[in-house]
Design a protein around this motif. Structure first.
Motif, PDB file in Angstrom:
ATOM      1  N   PRO A  60      58.366 -44.542 -47.469  1.00 35.73           N
ATOM      2  CA  PRO A  60      57.975 -44.680 -48.880  1.00 35.73           C
ATOM      3  C   PRO A  60      59.174 -45.120 -49.711  1.00 35.73           C
ATOM      4  N   ILE A  61      58.951 -46.145 -50.549  1.00 38.54           N
ATOM      5  CA  ILE A  61      60.005 -46.631 -51.440  1.00 38.54           C
ATOM      6  C   ILE A  61      59.459 -46.685 -52.862  1.00 38.54           C
ATOM      7  N   ARG A 114      53.832 -40.330 -51.817  1.00 39.57           N
ATOM      8  CA  ARG A 114      54.790 -39.908 -52.831  1.00 39.57           C
ATOM      9  C   ARG A 114      55.824 -41.026 -52.999  1.00 39.57           C
ATOM     10  N   PRO A 115      56.129 -41.455 -54.201  1.00 43.49           N
ATOM     11  CA  PRO A 115      57.111 -42.534 -54.379  1.00 43.49           C
ATOM     12  C   PRO A 115      58.462 -42.169 -53.771  1.00 43.49           C
ATOM     13  N   GLY A 116      59.061 -43.147 -53.116  1.00 45.33           N
ATOM     14  CA  GLY A 116      60.377 -42.964 -52.543  1.00 45.33           C
ATOM     15  C   GLY A 116      61.440 -43.623 -53.411  1.00 45.33           C
ATOM     16  N   PRO A 117      62.656 -43.759 -52.884  1.00 43.79           N
ATOM     17  CA  PRO A 117      63.743 -44.346 -53.668  1.00 43.79           C
ATOM     18  C   PRO A 117      63.722 -45.876 -53.615  1.00 43.79           C
ATOM     19  N   ALA A 118      64.465 -46.490 -54.503  1.00 42.45           N
ATOM     20  CA  ALA A 118      64.724 -47.919 -54.389  1.00 42.45           C
ATOM     21  C   ALA A 118      65.668 -48.142 -53.203  1.00 42.45           C
ATOM     22  N   VAL A 119      65.531 -49.288 -52.549  1.00 42.14           N
ATOM     23  CA  VAL A 119      66.424 -49.571 -51.420  1.00 42.14           C
ATOM     24  C   VAL A 119      67.742 -50.139 -51.958  1.00 42.14           C
ATOM     25  N   GLN A 137      52.444 -54.238 -47.203  1.00 36.82           N
ATOM     26  CA  GLN A 137      53.222 -53.076 -47.659  1.00 36.82           C
ATOM     27  C   GLN A 137      53.083 -52.852 -49.168  1.00 36.82           C
ATOM     28  N   TRP A 138      52.253 -53.648 -49.817  1.00 37.42           N
ATOM     29  CA  TRP A 138      52.070 -53.556 -51.267  1.00 37.42           C
ATOM     30  C   TRP A 138      50.593 -53.344 -51.598  1.00 37.42           C
ATOM     31  N   LEU A 190      55.985 -49.452 -49.719  1.00 43.49           N
ATOM     32  CA  LEU A 190      56.328 -49.087 -48.348  1.00 43.49           C
ATOM     33  C   LEU A 190      57.333 -50.078 -47.783  1.00 43.49           C
ATOM     34  N   MET A 191      58.219 -49.573 -46.953  1.00 45.34           N
ATOM     35  CA  MET A 191      59.013 -50.422 -46.083  1.00 45.34           C
ATOM     36  C   MET A 191      58.631 -50.047 -44.656  1.00 45.34           C
ATOM     37  N   VAL A 192      58.432 -51.047 -43.822  1.00 43.21           N
ATOM     38  CA  VAL A 192      58.031 -50.793 -42.442  1.00 43.21           C
ATOM     39  C   VAL A 192      59.100 -51.316 -41.496  1.00 43.21           C
TER      40      VAL A 192
END
Length: 303
Positions: free
Chosen positions: A184-185, A296-301, A126-127, A135-137
């Protein structure tokens, strides 16, 4: 091997040797190694962006999907000098290696070269190299008699739960039994934080619907339930790359889907099934890459 069984092709200024193109890779359908190479060549425009910058683990089937196979992380013998390699530490290696030279599939010549080596499946983390996970899966694995239809129902629940935290989820089939949601994160948190969040959400859903969902690793608890495998977000874990073929009886592939399709499969309005290589290419022609938002970059979890 007779000379006629080998041919040299030039792809993007690199010479790639192809061999045994008539070898049957999928005996049930007669799908050949030449067709495997053709599939990867044609799907490359949408697949390569998901592979670039990520060390690839390959599953090779030299004698087809019904023969012996092996996982390969280290570069194989005879690797061309133009192939991008990344030397990475591998703590706990069963072969006592401190580092491994991973292949990074950054271009079409490398993808074709691996396909010619009967690397039917490609799996990636994921990196990307030198970075935290972008990425988070969420891996949804059905325990019989549950199947893909039940996975789709859980996928909708998971999508709605992640949306509460501002995290968008994009579905794809696994190409085997289940499916994954790709999210996406930000790429600003390490895998421990991401995996911890995925676990908390998985356990929350399992408490909500204990008869249908489990977040517990124990296999004895999985029959008839969907196992939400949050551990796929650990740094050492890989997930099948979007558009990768899978080594089942027929040449299916890990296929991006629309949420309308997921909902239709969940309700029984559409057959819950995996997609074949030819169908995937048709879908790409009609939809493009349904996972393009992953870039596209997503948010922090939350943590």
């Amino acid at each position: 091997m007779a000379p006629r069984d080998r041919m040299l092709v030039t792809i993007e200024d690199h010479d790639v040797e192809l061999s045994n193109l008539d070898k049957i890779m999928f005996p049930a359908t007669g799908f050949t190694k030449g067709e495997v190479i053709d599939y990867y060549t044609r799907v490359a425009p949408v697949m390569l962006p998901h592979l670039r910058g990520r060390p690839a683990t390959r599953i090779r089937f030299p004698h087809g999907v019904e023969g012996a196979h092996f996982f390969e992380k280290n570069r194989p013998g005879g690797t061309p000098g133009w192939v991008h390699l990344a030397t990475l530490p591998v703590p706990g290696s069963t072969r006592r290696r401190e580092t491994i030279d991973f292949v990074v599939v950054d271009d079409l010549p490398t993808l074709v070269w691996l396909a010619n080596l009967a690397a039917i499946e490609l799996h990636t983390p994921q990196w990307r190299l030198g970075a935290d996970p972008d990425l988070m899966v969420v891996d949804l694995d059905p325990g019989e008699p549950a199947g893909l239809r039940e996975c789709c129902a859980v996928a909708v629940l998971m999508r709605d739960r992640l949306d509460v935290d501002g995290i968008a989820a994009f579905p794809k089939t696994s190409g085997r039994k289940g499916m994954q949601l790709c999210c996406p994160i930000s790429g600003t948190q390490d895998s421990v934080v991401v995996s911890g969040y995925a676990r908390r959400v998985a356990e929350e859903l399992s408490r909500m619907v204990p008869g249908s969902i489990t977040a517990n690793m124990a296999r004895r608890l999985r029959p008839g339930k969907i196992f939400i495998d949050w551990s796929q977000n650990a740094a050492a874990k890989t997930t099948v790359t979007p558009y990768s073929l899978r080594a089942g009886a027929t040449p299916t592939a890990s296929t991006p889907m629309t949420w309308d399709e997921v909902a239709a499969m969940a309700t029984g309005d559409a057959e819950a099934r995996q997609f074949g290589a030819g169908e995937v290419l048709e879908r790409v022609g009609g939809h493009g890459d349904l996972l393009s938002e992953l870039f596209r970059p997503g948010p922090a979890v939350p943590h």
